[in-house]
Design a protein around this motif. Structure first.
Motif, short mmCIF file in Angstrom:
data_model
loop_
_atom_site.label_atom_id
_atom_site.label_comp_id
_atom_site.label_asym_id
_atom_site.label_seq_id
_atom_site.Cartn_x
_atom_site.Cartn_y
_atom_site.Cartn_z
N LEU A 53 15.68 -7.40 -11.11
CA LEU A 53 15.00 -5.80 -9.88
C LEU A 53 14.02 -7.09 -9.61
CD1 LEU A 53 15.87 -2.02 -11.59
CD2 LEU A 53 17.26 -4.06 -9.77
N ARG A 54 13.51 -6.98 -10.96
CA ARG A 54 12.13 -7.54 -10.72
C ARG A 54 12.40 -9.79 -9.88
NH1 ARG A 54 10.01 -5.82 -16.12
NH2 ARG A 54 8.28 -5.18 -14.96
N ASP A 55 13.63 -10.08 -9.78
CA ASP A 55 13.94 -11.36 -9.29
C ASP A 55 14.54 -11.29 -8.57
OD1 ASP A 55 13.18 -12.95 -12.47
OD2 ASP A 55 15.33 -13.03 -12.92
N LEU A 56 15.21 -10.45 -7.95
CA LEU A 56 16.09 -9.87 -6.92
C LEU A 56 14.82 -9.94 -5.72
CD1 LEU A 56 18.80 -8.40 -7.40
CD2 LEU A 56 19.06 -10.28 -6.28
N ILE A 57 13.80 -9.17 -6.41
CA ILE A 57 12.80 -8.75 -5.10
C ILE A 57 11.54 -9.43 -5.08
CG2 ILE A 57 10.36 -6.82 -4.79
CD1 ILE A 57 13.74 -5.78 -4.66
N ASP A 58 11.44 -10.78 -6.07
CA ASP A 58 10.89 -11.54 -6.25
C ASP A 58 10.65 -13.07 -4.91
OD1 ASP A 58 8.58 -13.00 -7.16
OD2 ASP A 58 9.53 -14.38 -8.82
N ASN A 59 12.96 -12.64 -5.58
CA ASN A 59 13.04 -13.73 -4.14
C ASN A 59 12.98 -13.38 -2.67
OD1 ASN A 59 14.28 -16.75 -3.59
ND2 ASN A 59 16.18 -15.91 -4.43
N LYS A 60 11.35 -13.83 -2.18
CA LYS A 60 11.36 -13.61 -0.60
C LYS A 60 12.48 -14.38 0.16
CE LYS A 60 8.33 -9.76 -1.82
NZ LYS A 60 8.50 -10.39 -3.16
N GLU A 61 12.82 -15.07 -0.04
CA GLU A 61 13.87 -16.10 0.85
C GLU A 61 14.98 -15.54 0.92
OE1 GLU A 61 12.63 -18.18 3.00
OE2 GLU A 61 10.33 -17.38 2.36
N PHE A 81 4.65 -6.25 -2.09
CA PHE A 81 5.66 -5.89 -3.78
C PHE A 81 5.87 -7.77 -3.87
CE2 PHE A 81 5.92 -3.09 -0.04
CZ PHE A 81 6.74 -1.83 -0.20
N CYS A 82 4.89 -7.97 -4.16
CA CYS A 82 4.68 -9.56 -5.70
C CYS A 82 4.89 -8.67 -7.25
CB CYS A 82 3.72 -10.04 -5.53
SG CYS A 82 2.92 -10.57 -3.83
N ILE A 83 5.49 -9.63 -7.68
CA ILE A 83 5.74 -9.02 -9.32
C ILE A 83 5.65 -10.01 -9.79
CG2 ILE A 83 7.67 -9.67 -10.58
CD1 ILE A 83 8.33 -8.63 -8.73
N LEU A 84 4.43 -8.74 -10.94
CA LEU A 84 3.30 -9.53 -12.18
C LEU A 84 3.67 -10.08 -12.59
CD1 LEU A 84 0.53 -9.08 -12.85
CD2 LEU A 84 1.02 -7.23 -14.50
N GLU A 85 5.18 -9.82 -13.46
CA GLU A 85 5.78 -10.33 -14.33
C GLU A 85 6.70 -11.62 -14.25
OE1 GLU A 85 6.45 -7.76 -17.93
OE2 GLU A 85 5.18 -6.55 -17.73
N SER A 86 6.28 -12.15 -13.45
CA SER A 86 6.96 -13.43 -13.15
C SER A 86 6.85 -14.78 -13.93
CB SER A 86 6.93 -13.51 -11.31
OG SER A 86 5.75 -14.10 -11.47
N ARG A 101 -8.82 -4.72 -9.79
CA ARG A 101 -7.77 -3.48 -9.32
C ARG A 101 -6.83 -4.12 -7.87
NH1 ARG A 101 -7.02 -0.23 -12.66
NH2 ARG A 101 -6.64 1.71 -11.69
N LYS A 102 -7.26 -5.35 -7.85
CA LYS A 102 -5.83 -5.75 -6.81
C LYS A 102 -4.17 -5.80 -7.09
CE LYS A 102 -9.32 -9.25 -5.02
NZ LYS A 102 -9.42 -10.71 -4.47
N PHE A 103 -3.87 -5.32 -8.06
CA PHE A 103 -2.69 -5.60 -8.68
C PHE A 103 -2.07 -4.19 -8.39
CE2 PHE A 103 -1.94 -2.28 -12.41
CZ PHE A 103 -3.60 -2.63 -12.25
N ILE A 104 -2.50 -2.75 -8.68
CA ILE A 104 -2.53 -2.36 -7.42
C ILE A 104 -1.27 -1.79 -6.57
CG2 ILE A 104 -3.02 0.76 -7.08
CD1 ILE A 104 -4.52 0.68 -9.26
N GLU A 105 -2.27 -2.59 -5.34
CA GLU A 105 -1.26 -2.77 -3.99
C GLU A 105 -0.61 -3.64 -3.54
OE1 GLU A 105 -4.02 -2.93 -0.25
OE2 GLU A 105 -5.13 -0.90 -1.28
N LYS A 106 -0.30 -5.14 -4.86
CA LYS A 106 0.16 -6.11 -4.99
C LYS A 106 1.05 -6.31 -5.49
CE LYS A 106 -0.39 -11.25 -5.44
NZ LYS A 106 -1.62 -12.40 -5.99
N TYR A 107 1.18 -5.95 -6.73
CA TYR A 107 2.13 -6.11 -7.31
C TYR A 107 3.58 -4.53 -7.89
CZ TYR A 107 0.36 -10.15 -8.84
OH TYR A 107 -0.66 -11.13 -8.69
N TRP A 108 4.78 -4.79 -6.83
CA TRP A 108 5.53 -3.41 -6.85
C TRP A 108 6.14 -3.24 -8.68
CZ3 TRP A 108 10.77 -4.31 -8.63
CH2 TRP A 108 11.90 -3.16 -8.06
N ASP A 109 6.52 -4.25 -9.49
CA ASP A 109 6.91 -3.99 -10.64
C ASP A 109 5.71 -3.07 -11.45
OD1 ASP A 109 5.97 -7.00 -10.79
OD2 ASP A 109 6.69 -6.83 -12.43
#
Length: 287
Positions: A53-61, A81-86, A101-109
């Motif tokens: 799931l992370r890989d599919l969301i991380d691949n923005k192209e 909707f970036c991936i923290l554990e990429s 605290r930026k990760f709350i808005e930035k990282y979906w996973d």
């Protein structure tokens, strides 16, 4: 995020996955054999599924993210909707983002699954996510086949061919089930929203078809049940829901299967159970 958030209800899910001549999740402690319990039943880990799931969301192209992002109104902003554990992340950069605290808005996973990065001043490095996937188990025992791979062009100097003894390790057939749960209480700290949950639910049907590999060419989610309770606290027993939706093998359940037809597969909850929840749907029917 500027969109209006809806209330998250408790949720109970069950993935029913068919494996045909594939290795759904190799065990590094057993030479990458398909994972197997002492009783012969197969396993696949929550980490391996969430990785897809992370890989599919991380691949923005990729087509999955592009299609799903545009299916929301308004369309999803990739910056949220970036991936923290990429793979390949800079830990110093992550620690700085967590501190600010930026990760709350930035990282979906991180919002959905939680995070395992140390926060300064925190009592623990593990923060519980809103969604928890359980261990995936096969309904019946599995067989494992092993074959030696050969390569016409050798990779070693002076060799005109290459061999990898018993490197191809697959399960001829198996049906696995993995439960998952949505816990609204954890959303208070993680910042998870209903939109985050909906994105995960819409991504699940593509988890294997869009991450297929040489050793995992034919792994298919046959059914992806999701039951939304009528209350954030829960309105029905998780055990009752999962038991009602769990396939049962026909005949001897201690013998590995060879086809999907060897299982009795429920098509829905009973009317009695449906009356106690908000909705019950098979996510695969939305594809």
């Amino acid at each position: 995020m500027t969109f209006k958030n809806e209330e998250i209800m408790r949720g109970t899910g069950l993935l029913i996955v068919e494996v045909v001549n594939s290795n759904i999740n190799g065990d590094p402690d057993q030479g990458s054999d398909p994972r197997q319990r002492p009783d012969g039943r197969g396993e696949f880990s929550p980490v391996s599924f969430k990785r897809k799931l992370r890989d599919l969301i991380d691949n923005k192209e990729g087509p999955v993210w592009k299609s799903l992002a545009n299916s929301f109104e308004p369309a999803l902003d990739s910056n949220n909707f970036c991936i923290l554990e990429s793979r390949g992340r800079d830990r110093n950069e992550i620690n700085k983002e967590i501190k600010e605290r930026k990760f709350i808005e930035k990282y979906w996973d991180a919002r959905v699954f939680g995070n395992t990065f140390l926060e300064e001043g925190a009592s623990t490095s593990i923060k519980t996510g809103v969604v928890q996937f359980g261990l995936g188990l096969s309904i019946a025992p599995i067989d494992i086949e092993r074959m030696t791979n050969t390569n016409k062009s050798g990779v070693q100097e002076g060799k005109d061919r290459g061999m990898a003894p018993l490197a191809y390790r697959i399960v001829p057939h198996g049906v696995y089930c993995m439960p998952f749960f949505v816990n609204p209480t954890a959303a208070i700290k993680s910042g998870c929203t209903k939109r985050d949950i909906n994105l995960m639910l819409r991504t699940i049907p593509y988890a294997y078809t869009h991450t297929a590999s040489y050793i995992r060419p034919f792994v298919n989610i046959r059914k992806a049940w999701f039951v939304e309770h009528s209350s954030p606290l829960g309105s029905c027993s998780d055990f009752e829901i999962i038991d009602a939706l769990m396939p049962k093998k026909k005949g001897d359940s201690n013998v590995p299967s060879s086809s999907w037809d060897e299982y009795n597969v429920p098509e829905n909850l009973s009317e009695k159970l449906k009356s106690r929840v908000k909705s019950c749907c098979d996510l695969m029917k939305r594809v």
